[in-house]
Structures are given as C-alpha cells and as structure tokens.
Design a protein around this motif. Structure first.
Motif, short mmCIF file in Angstrom:
data_model
loop_
_atom_site.label_atom_id
_atom_site.label_comp_id
_atom_site.label_asym_id
_atom_site.label_seq_id
_atom_site.Cartn_x
_atom_site.Cartn_y
_atom_site.Cartn_z
N GLY A 21 4.87 14.86 6.01
CA GLY A 21 6.11 14.32 6.55
C GLY A 21 7.32 15.02 5.95
N SER A 22 8.45 14.33 5.99
CA SER A 22 9.69 14.91 5.46
C SER A 22 10.50 13.83 4.75
N ALA A 23 11.42 14.28 3.92
CA ALA A 23 12.28 13.35 3.19
C ALA A 23 13.64 13.99 2.95
N THR A 24 14.67 13.18 3.01
CA THR A 24 16.02 13.60 2.69
C THR A 24 16.61 12.58 1.71
N LEU A 25 17.15 13.08 0.61
CA LEU A 25 17.84 12.24 -0.35
C LEU A 25 19.31 12.20 0.06
N ARG A 26 19.82 11.03 0.32
CA ARG A 26 21.21 10.87 0.73
C ARG A 26 21.98 10.21 -0.42
N MET A 27 23.15 10.77 -0.72
CA MET A 27 23.99 10.25 -1.80
C MET A 27 25.42 10.10 -1.33
N ASP A 37 15.70 8.86 3.13
CA ASP A 37 15.41 8.85 4.57
C ASP A 37 14.10 9.61 4.71
N VAL A 38 13.00 8.90 4.98
CA VAL A 38 11.67 9.52 4.99
C VAL A 38 10.98 9.32 6.34
N THR A 39 10.18 10.31 6.69
CA THR A 39 9.38 10.26 7.91
C THR A 39 7.97 10.71 7.56
N ASN A 40 6.97 9.91 7.95
CA ASN A 40 5.60 10.31 7.63
C ASN A 40 5.07 11.29 8.67
N ALA A 41 3.83 11.73 8.50
CA ALA A 41 3.24 12.74 9.39
C ALA A 41 3.10 12.25 10.82
N GLN A 42 3.08 10.93 11.01
CA GLN A 42 2.97 10.36 12.36
C GLN A 42 4.33 10.19 13.03
N GLY A 43 5.40 10.58 12.33
CA GLY A 43 6.74 10.50 12.90
C GLY A 43 7.43 9.15 12.73
N ILE A 44 6.86 8.29 11.89
CA ILE A 44 7.48 6.98 11.63
C ILE A 44 8.53 7.15 10.54
N ARG A 45 9.75 6.73 10.85
CA ARG A 45 10.89 6.93 9.94
C ARG A 45 11.27 5.62 9.27
N GLN A 46 11.61 5.72 7.99
CA GLN A 46 12.11 4.59 7.22
C GLN A 46 13.30 5.07 6.38
N VAL A 53 0.85 -1.18 0.00
CA VAL A 53 0.00 0.00 0.00
C VAL A 53 0.89 1.24 0.00
N ILE A 54 0.45 2.29 -0.71
CA ILE A 54 1.22 3.54 -0.72
C ILE A 54 1.40 4.03 0.71
N TRP A 55 2.65 4.36 1.05
CA TRP A 55 2.97 4.91 2.38
C TRP A 55 3.03 6.41 2.19
N ASP A 56 1.97 7.08 2.56
CA ASP A 56 1.79 8.50 2.30
C ASP A 56 2.78 9.36 3.08
N LEU A 57 3.49 10.23 2.37
CA LEU A 57 4.45 11.14 3.00
C LEU A 57 3.88 12.54 3.21
N THR A 58 2.61 12.76 2.81
CA THR A 58 1.99 14.07 3.00
C THR A 58 2.10 14.49 4.46
#
Length: 106
Positions: free
Chosen positions: A37-43, A84-93, A30-35
């Motif tokens: 939330g936050s995201a960082t692209l790491r390279m 590195d993403v975190t949804n609106a509920q603060g769950i980080r993946q 299922v789509i894990w909605d990031l609305t």
C-alpha cells in the motif's frame, strides 16, 4: 522515534534533530497490513502551514509499517500530525491528528 512518553505527553522534538516517525495501524484489534500500500505523513505547523511527506512501507510482509525519517524543522511550537494510509486493496484510512511539540533546543 517520537514514541517516548514523558509525564505530560510525547517527548518534544528539537529543531534540526533527526527522528523516524512510525505508524502501525490496527483495525478491530488486528494489525492492518500496509504491505503493498501507501502512506503519507501529514503535518501542520503552529502557523497553519501544511506539509505532506510520502512515507515508506517497511517491515515483514503481513506487518507493513509506515515510516518517515524527518529532520525536524522550525518553527517551534505545537504541531499536529496525521497519517493518510491506503492498503494494497485500495482501502484508505486517515488517522485523527496527534499533537506534538517542536522546541528550539533540548
């Protein structure tokens, strides 16, 4: 976007070109909605230099997608990227790294 496949993997990116890197996460199919939330692209470049780019969350509510417009930089070679993403509920993946190639000219 660096989502085009060639016979040996992702299409190489050319230094000084512009590319939008997108990420739509899924959890249990299922789509894990990031609305909201936050995201960082790491390279990591071929020399081991680490970069962190704060990304935007785009798209309609319920389908928030991480997006980062990147002007491809040197050095050429094999790079790695992860989200590195975190949804609106603060769950980080954090995703597993994905390899891609940067070239000096197409």
């Amino acid at each position: 976007m660096n989502t085009q496949l060639v016979t040996t993997g992702l299409k190489p990116l050319t230094i000084n070109s512009n590319d939008t890197i997108l990420f739509q996460p899924f959890a249990n199919g299922v789509i894990w909605d990031l609305t909201g939330g936050s995201a960082t692209l790491r390279m990591v470049d071929p020399n081991g230099m680490v970069y962190a780019y704060p990304a935007s969350i785009v798209g309609p509510a319920g389908a928030g997608i991480a997006s980062y417009p990147w002007t491809v930089i040197a050095p050429p070679g094999d790079w790695r990227r992860a989200w590195d993403v975190t949804n609106a509920q603060g769950i980080r993946q954090v995703t597993l790294p994905l390899a891609f190639e940067v070239v000096a000219s197409p």
